[in-house]
Write a protein that holds these residues in place. Structure first.
Motif, PDB file in Angstrom:
ATOM      1  N   LEU A   1     -15.534  16.521  29.633  1.00  0.00           N
ATOM      2  CA  LEU A   1     -14.436  15.884  30.373  1.00  0.00           C
ATOM      3  C   LEU A   1     -13.101  16.576  30.110  1.00  0.00           C
ATOM      4  O   LEU A   1     -12.308  16.786  31.035  1.00  0.00           O
ATOM      5  CB  LEU A   1     -14.339  14.402  30.004  1.00  0.00           C
ATOM      6  CG  LEU A   1     -15.453  13.501  30.515  1.00  0.00           C
ATOM      7  CD1 LEU A   1     -15.292  12.098  29.954  1.00  0.00           C
ATOM      8  CD2 LEU A   1     -15.471  13.475  32.032  1.00  0.00           C
ATOM      9  N   LEU A   2     -12.853  16.938  28.859  1.00  0.00           N
ATOM     10  CA  LEU A   2     -11.603  17.629  28.536  1.00  0.00           C
ATOM     11  C   LEU A   2     -11.548  18.990  29.217  1.00  0.00           C
ATOM     12  O   LEU A   2     -10.538  19.342  29.845  1.00  0.00           O
ATOM     13  CB  LEU A   2     -11.463  17.786  27.023  1.00  0.00           C
ATOM     14  CG  LEU A   2     -10.207  18.506  26.541  1.00  0.00           C
ATOM     15  CD1 LEU A   2      -8.960  17.716  26.940  1.00  0.00           C
ATOM     16  CD2 LEU A   2     -10.255  18.712  25.047  1.00  0.00           C
ATOM     17  N   GLY A   3     -12.637  19.746  29.132  1.00  0.00           N
ATOM     18  CA  GLY A   3     -12.669  21.058  29.782  1.00  0.00           C
ATOM     19  C   GLY A   3     -12.547  20.962  31.288  1.00  0.00           C
ATOM     20  O   GLY A   3     -11.840  21.757  31.922  1.00  0.00           O
ATOM     21  N   GLY A   4     -13.214  19.982  31.885  1.00  0.00           N
ATOM     22  CA  GLY A   4     -13.119  19.805  33.340  1.00  0.00           C
ATOM     23  C   GLY A   4     -11.730  19.395  33.780  1.00  0.00           C
ATOM     24  O   GLY A   4     -11.230  19.869  34.811  1.00  0.00           O
ATOM     25  N   GLY A   5     -11.078  18.524  33.020  1.00  0.00           N
ATOM     26  CA  GLY A   5      -9.709  18.120  33.357  1.00  0.00           C
ATOM     27  C   GLY A   5      -8.736  19.280  33.251  1.00  0.00           C
ATOM     28  O   GLY A   5      -7.874  19.468  34.129  1.00  0.00           O
TER      29      GLY A   5
END
Length: 184
Positions: free
Chosen positions: A90-94
């Motif tokens: 989620l952090l990488g995608g955001g």
């Protein structure tokens, strides 16, 4: 004459799976001792229903479940790892969405999801707070399953919304299973 509960052990023979139920009884004046069979060392628990349940004698203060319960240690061990991996995803995608298109909503969602899942991972590490961590991971993954479901319905794009929807639903099922096993 006092009675101990019936011990239901799961045993394996070379050709078939066998179930044995034995009742252990002691006198009220003697000390209680229970000898475990070699099959009692298995890491699974089976609490019977139906005819087996009626044969079990319950100790005061203990719980007798009315359904089959198989505590799978693999699910309980995998839930924190999956939560940490989902937090990184989620952090990488955001961050990727913010860098590519300047989407502040994706950045905020990725940071929020990573924070919630990281907190759930941290809570799952201690046995006292494992249930709370499982519940938090379940709630967060369910929330993101709805978010990615709405995005997938609106855009009909398999990547990234459809893929993240599948991952979120899988994590929701995993964390629900871990929570229910910790609850029992």
């Amino acid at each position: 004459m006092g009675a101990l509960p019936a011990v239901y052990t799961l045993g394996f023979s070379p050709n078939r799976f066998t179930n044995t139920a034995t009742a252990v009884r002691t006198s009220a004046l003697s000390t209680s001792s229970v000898t475990l069979s070699p099959t009692a060392g298995l890491k699974s628990t089976f609490v019977g229903t139906g005819n087996v349940r009626h044969r079990l004698i319950q100790l005061p203060g203990s719980r007798l479940n009315t359904s089959h319960v198989c505590k799978c240690q693999l699910v309980q061990d995998f839930a924190p790892i999956a939560s940490a991996g989902y937090a990184v995803l989620l952090l990488g995608g955001g961050l990727f969405a913010y860098n590519k298109s300047g989407s502040k909503g994706s950045l905020f969602g990725g940071l929020t999801g990573a924070t919630l899942m990281s907190l759930a991972y941290y809570l799952m590490q201690a046995s006292d707070t494992k249930e709370l961590g499982d519940a938090l991971a379940f709630g967060a993954s369910l929330l993101f399953a709805f978010v990615f479901g709405i995005r997938f319905a609106a855009t009909r794009k398999v990547v990234p919304a459809g893929l993240l929807l599948v991952i979120s639903v899988g994590l929701t099922a995993l964390t629900l299973s871990a929570y229910l096993q910790d609850k029992v």
